[in-house]
Design a protein around this motif. Structure first.
Motif, PDB file in Angstrom:
ATOM      1  N   VAL A  69       0.840  -1.243  -0.047  1.00  0.00           N
ATOM      2  CA  VAL A  69       0.052   0.040  -0.056  1.00  0.00           C
ATOM      3  C   VAL A  69       0.895   1.171  -0.007  1.00  0.00           C
ATOM      4  CG1 VAL A  69      -1.483   1.337   1.351  1.00  0.00           C
ATOM      5  CG2 VAL A  69      -2.096  -1.145   0.918  1.00  0.00           C
ATOM      6  N   GLU A  70       1.973   1.309   0.703  1.00  0.00           N
ATOM      7  CA  GLU A  70       2.826   2.311   0.948  1.00  0.00           C
ATOM      8  C   GLU A  70       3.416   2.761  -0.297  1.00  0.00           C
ATOM      9  OE1 GLU A  70       4.881   1.609   4.725  1.00  0.00           O
ATOM     10  OE2 GLU A  70       2.854   1.701   5.800  1.00  0.00           O
ATOM     11  N   ARG A  71       3.867   1.572  -0.784  1.00  0.00           N
ATOM     12  CA  ARG A  71       4.531   1.737  -2.082  1.00  0.00           C
ATOM     13  C   ARG A  71       3.769   2.249  -3.456  1.00  0.00           C
ATOM     14  NH1 ARG A  71       6.189  -0.516  -6.752  1.00  0.00           N
ATOM     15  NH2 ARG A  71       8.250  -0.489  -7.295  1.00  0.00           N
ATOM     16  N   GLU A  72       2.483   1.609  -3.428  1.00  0.00           N
ATOM     17  CA  GLU A  72       1.793   1.709  -4.679  1.00  0.00           C
ATOM     18  C   GLU A  72       0.854   2.923  -4.725  1.00  0.00           C
ATOM     19  OE1 GLU A  72       2.057   0.094  -7.547  1.00  0.00           O
ATOM     20  OE2 GLU A  72       3.633  -1.281  -6.748  1.00  0.00           O
ATOM     21  N   VAL A  73       0.161   3.519  -3.539  1.00  0.00           N
ATOM     22  CA  VAL A  73      -0.889   4.427  -3.598  1.00  0.00           C
ATOM     23  C   VAL A  73      -0.502   5.759  -2.911  1.00  0.00           C
ATOM     24  CG1 VAL A  73      -2.299   2.404  -3.742  1.00  0.00           C
ATOM     25  CG2 VAL A  73      -2.019   3.681  -1.685  1.00  0.00           C
ATOM     26  N   ALA A  74      -1.340   6.785  -3.613  1.00  0.00           N
ATOM     27  CA  ALA A  74      -1.080   8.108  -2.851  1.00  0.00           C
ATOM     28  C   ALA A  74      -2.485   8.351  -2.168  1.00  0.00           C
ATOM     29  CB  ALA A  74      -0.753   9.204  -4.080  1.00  0.00           C
ATOM     30  N   LEU A  75      -3.232   7.582  -2.053  1.00  0.00           N
ATOM     31  CA  LEU A  75      -4.567   7.737  -1.517  1.00  0.00           C
ATOM     32  C   LEU A  75      -5.278   6.380  -0.956  1.00  0.00           C
ATOM     33  CD1 LEU A  75      -7.779   9.739  -3.134  1.00  0.00           C
ATOM     34  CD2 LEU A  75      -7.954   7.334  -2.473  1.00  0.00           C
ATOM     35  N   ILE A  76      -5.939   6.536   0.020  1.00  0.00           N
ATOM     36  CA  ILE A  76      -6.684   5.525   0.509  1.00  0.00           C
ATOM     37  C   ILE A  76      -7.982   5.983   0.822  1.00  0.00           C
ATOM     38  CG2 ILE A  76      -4.961   3.789   1.379  1.00  0.00           C
ATOM     39  CD1 ILE A  76      -5.731   4.584   4.134  1.00  0.00           C
ATOM     40  N   VAL A  77      -9.064   4.888   0.864  1.00  0.00           N
ATOM     41  CA  VAL A  77     -10.568   4.819   1.118  1.00  0.00           C
ATOM     42  C   VAL A  77     -10.890   3.741   2.114  1.00  0.00           C
ATOM     43  CG1 VAL A  77     -11.290   4.197  -1.346  1.00  0.00           C
ATOM     44  CG2 VAL A  77     -12.705   5.542   0.155  1.00  0.00           C
ATOM     45  N   PRO A  78     -11.758   4.053   2.980  1.00  0.00           N
ATOM     46  CA  PRO A  78     -11.888   2.836   4.032  1.00  0.00           C
ATOM     47  C   PRO A  78     -13.130   2.088   3.079  1.00  0.00           C
ATOM     48  CG  PRO A  78     -12.868   4.773   4.764  1.00  0.00           C
ATOM     49  CD  PRO A  78     -11.907   5.195   3.695  1.00  0.00           C
ATOM     50  N   GLU A  79     -12.983   0.580   3.187  1.00  0.00           N
ATOM     51  CA  GLU A  79     -14.078  -0.168   2.421  1.00  0.00           C
ATOM     52  C   GLU A  79     -15.161   0.051   3.153  1.00  0.00           C
ATOM     53  OE1 GLU A  79     -12.629  -4.043   1.620  1.00  0.00           O
ATOM     54  OE2 GLU A  79     -14.423  -4.406   0.552  1.00  0.00           O
ATOM     55  N   ASN A  80     -15.189   0.059   4.554  1.00  0.00           N
ATOM     56  CA  ASN A  80     -16.486   0.018   5.090  1.00  0.00           C
ATOM     57  C   ASN A  80     -16.530   0.564   6.460  1.00  0.00           C
ATOM     58  OD1 ASN A  80     -18.110  -1.873   3.481  1.00  0.00           O
ATOM     59  ND2 ASN A  80     -16.547  -3.467   4.015  1.00  0.00           N
ATOM     60  N   GLU A  81     -15.484   1.046   6.973  1.00  0.00           N
ATOM     61  CA  GLU A  81     -15.591   1.320   8.181  1.00  0.00           C
ATOM     62  C   GLU A  81     -16.051   2.771   8.726  1.00  0.00           C
ATOM     63  OE1 GLU A  81     -13.145  -0.114   6.452  1.00  0.00           O
ATOM     64  OE2 GLU A  81     -11.999  -1.535   7.698  1.00  0.00           O
ATOM     65  N   MET A  82     -16.171   3.675   7.410  1.00  0.00           N
ATOM     66  CA  MET A  82     -16.810   5.093   7.666  1.00  0.00           C
ATOM     67  C   MET A  82     -18.609   4.851   7.178  1.00  0.00           C
ATOM     68  SD  MET A  82     -14.358   8.071   6.653  1.00  0.00           S
ATOM     69  CE  MET A  82     -13.270   8.578   7.819  1.00  0.00           C
ATOM     70  N   VAL A 112      -3.109  10.531   1.214  1.00  0.00           N
ATOM     71  CA  VAL A 112      -4.436  11.476   1.142  1.00  0.00           C
ATOM     72  C   VAL A 112      -5.519  10.410   1.507  1.00  0.00           C
ATOM     73  CG1 VAL A 112      -5.976  12.377  -0.449  1.00  0.00           C
ATOM     74  CG2 VAL A 112      -3.726  13.107  -0.459  1.00  0.00           C
ATOM     75  N   PHE A 113      -6.555  10.895   2.256  1.00  0.00           N
ATOM     76  CA  PHE A 113      -7.833   9.998   2.734  1.00  0.00           C
ATOM     77  C   PHE A 113      -8.766  10.543   2.097  1.00  0.00           C
ATOM     78  CE2 PHE A 113     -10.633   7.910   5.541  1.00  0.00           C
ATOM     79  CZ  PHE A 113      -9.875   6.783   6.065  1.00  0.00           C
ATOM     80  N   ARG A 114      -9.732   9.420   1.694  1.00  0.00           N
ATOM     81  CA  ARG A 114     -11.017   9.783   0.929  1.00  0.00           C
ATOM     82  C   ARG A 114     -11.921   9.240   1.859  1.00  0.00           C
ATOM     83  NH1 ARG A 114     -14.543   9.924  -2.926  1.00  0.00           N
ATOM     84  NH2 ARG A 114     -15.604   7.959  -3.778  1.00  0.00           N
ATOM     85  N   GLY A 115     -13.179  10.048   1.996  1.00  0.00           N
ATOM     86  CA  GLY A 115     -14.257   9.643   2.982  1.00  0.00           C
ATOM     87  C   GLY A 115     -15.106   9.205   2.158  1.00  0.00           C
ATOM     88  N   HIS A 116     -15.786   7.768   2.601  1.00  0.00           N
ATOM     89  CA  HIS A 116     -16.786   6.936   1.882  1.00  0.00           C
ATOM     90  C   HIS A 116     -17.547   6.147   2.997  1.00  0.00           C
ATOM     91  CE1 HIS A 116     -18.537   4.238  -1.023  1.00  0.00           C
ATOM     92  NE2 HIS A 116     -18.236   3.283  -0.219  1.00  0.00           N
ATOM     93  N   CYS A 117     -19.027   6.388   3.148  1.00  0.00           N
ATOM     94  CA  CYS A 117     -19.841   7.164   2.556  1.00  0.00           C
ATOM     95  C   CYS A 117     -20.685   7.787   3.673  1.00  0.00           C
ATOM     96  CB  CYS A 117     -20.436   6.813   1.161  1.00  0.00           C
ATOM     97  SG  CYS A 117     -21.160   5.112   1.806  1.00  0.00           S
ATOM     98  N   LEU A 118     -21.151   9.143   3.334  1.00  0.00           N
ATOM     99  CA  LEU A 118     -21.905   9.701   4.370  1.00  0.00           C
ATOM    100  C   LEU A 118     -23.419   9.081   4.422  1.00  0.00           C
ATOM    101  CD1 LEU A 118     -20.683  13.320   4.287  1.00  0.00           C
ATOM    102  CD2 LEU A 118     -20.254  11.667   6.206  1.00  0.00           C
TER     103      LEU A 118
END
Ligand code: XIL
Length: 377
Positions: A69-82, A112-118
């Motif tokens: 993850v640290e090597r490949e991506v600039a952004l993560i989004v939580p699959e279910n946690e939010m 970078v963190f992306r919020g999913h979903c309100l």
């Protein structure tokens, strides 16, 4: 743009051992330690942000996967946690522990963190659905949006405010899905959610995210039309919407694809002044043969066909597969529609890295598509 004929195998290193082709023009970017560039670097060269969905247990303890993850991506989004259902088991109870820890992890790693979903009809808590009055439901929805956006303000780059609100099959003139929020609050719940989100976190870009818009079928055509009208209506009414998310849950060999229609749709969305993100890209292979090299190539071809069009639209500035490795995929876990399960008992192979974290032909397809994309700057 790199020509397929210029693909070369690297002579040495783990990447070459995987037997995958690396585009010749990418060799300048090759990481000398592992013999392949990272997808985030290939994307960054074009002004595109590359990310992935992750689940908390996959990143909160250091493993070979967190290294990837640290090597490949600039952004993560939580699959279910939010998701609201996951966070709030009872009225007045909200568990922030996992989202907090995931946001902290991302910040510590410079990701970078992306919020999913309100607001998503499918993961709405049971207690919300049983609230006795409309006023209580509206207050609960507003509290959900405001508490999340305020708590993480300044740490979220994009928020999916409303997820999957359009469903033309439900037959309404406005194209909206006949589901919990619409039934309890009427169509106004959508604008309400976006206005509160903007007020509480003015820096986060606000997204509308949806699925089934890629293929050339009557259902996808109807969805494209309904989504476009929905987005137009929001822009016309001054709703604070910045982005549209194309989920991109693809399938091998099932549906025709029209480059022209998909391209036109993206251009129409861009014409509304919206940025576009590919938010949940993966490929199910239930119709592909079991043979792994053959199957992996078909999955890669599906990625290529979609990305050649998607990344050619300059308004598309973010690319997020729904997971990096087949080790962790909702498809492999059979959490998606049953008709997308393989019937031969084999695991699906939907993502760019296999379960052993080795790059697959899907990796090469994504790398090629990024390399061939026009620069966004
Ligand atoms: C999925 C998760 O991947 C699964 O683990 C869960 O069981 C259901 O939700 N559209 C979305 C995502 O917006 O949040 C969904 O994620 C996949 C479809």
């Amino acid at each position: 743009m790199i020509a397929i004929t210029r693909r070369r195998l690297l002579g040495t290193g783990a990447f070459a051992a995987s037997g995958l082709a690396i585009p010749g023009a990418l060799r300048a970017a090759v990481d000398s330690t592992e013999g392949r560039p990272s997808l985030k670097d290939l994307a960054r060269r074009k002004g595109i942000k590359f990310g992935t969905a992750v689940a908390a247990p996959q990143v909160l303890e250091p493993t070979d996967f967190t290294d990837l993850v640290e090597r490949e991506v600039a952004l993560i989004v939580p699959e279910n946690e939010m998701k609201w259902f996951e966070m709030s088991p009872a009225q007045g109870v909200v568990n922030y522990e996992l989202p907090d820890r995931m946001v902290d992890f991302a910040q510590a790693e410079g990701i970078v963190f992306r919020g999913h979903c309100l607001v998503w009809y499918w993961r709405t808590p049971w207690w919300f659905q049983k609230l006795p009055t409309r006023a209580e439901a509206e207050a609960a929805l507003i509290d959900r949006v405001r508490s999340m956006t305020l708590r993480y303000a300044g740490r979220i780059d994009t928020w999916d405010v409303v997820n999957e609100a359009v469903e033309p099959k439900d037959g309404r003139a406005d194209g909206l899905r006949e589901a919990v929020f619409l039934k309890v609050l009427g169509p106004g719940y959508i604008d309400l959610a976006y206005h509160h989100a903007r007020e509480c976190d003015p820096k986060a870009a606000l997204v509308y995210n949806d699925y089934d818009i890629e293929y050339d079928t009557p259902e996808h055509e109807a969805k494209r039309t309904a989504v476009l009208r929905f987005l137009e209506r929001m822009k016309h009414d001054g709703v604070p919407l910045d982005r549209f998310g194309v989920q991109g849950h693809l399938t091998v060999g099932k549906m025709p694809f029209s480059e022209t229609k998909f391209r036109r749709f993206l251009a129409d969305v861009a014409g509304l002044g919206l940025h576009i993100m590919v938010t949940e890209l993966d490929v199910t292979d239930e119709l592909a043969p079991g043979d792994i090299p053959r199957r992996d190539q078909l999955v890669a071809d599906e990625y290529s066909r979609f990305l050649a069009v998607a990344l050619d639209e300059k308004a598309v500035d973010t690319l997020i597969p729904w997971g990096l490795s087949d080790r962790y995929s909702w498809i492999v876990r059979h959490e998606h529609a049953k008709e997308k399960w393989r019937t031969d008992g084999l695991d699906g192979r939907p993502l760019p890295f296999d379960a052993a974290l080795q790059p697959k032909p899907a990796w090469t397809a994504i790398a090629h598509a990024l390399d061939g994309a026009p620069s966004r700057s």
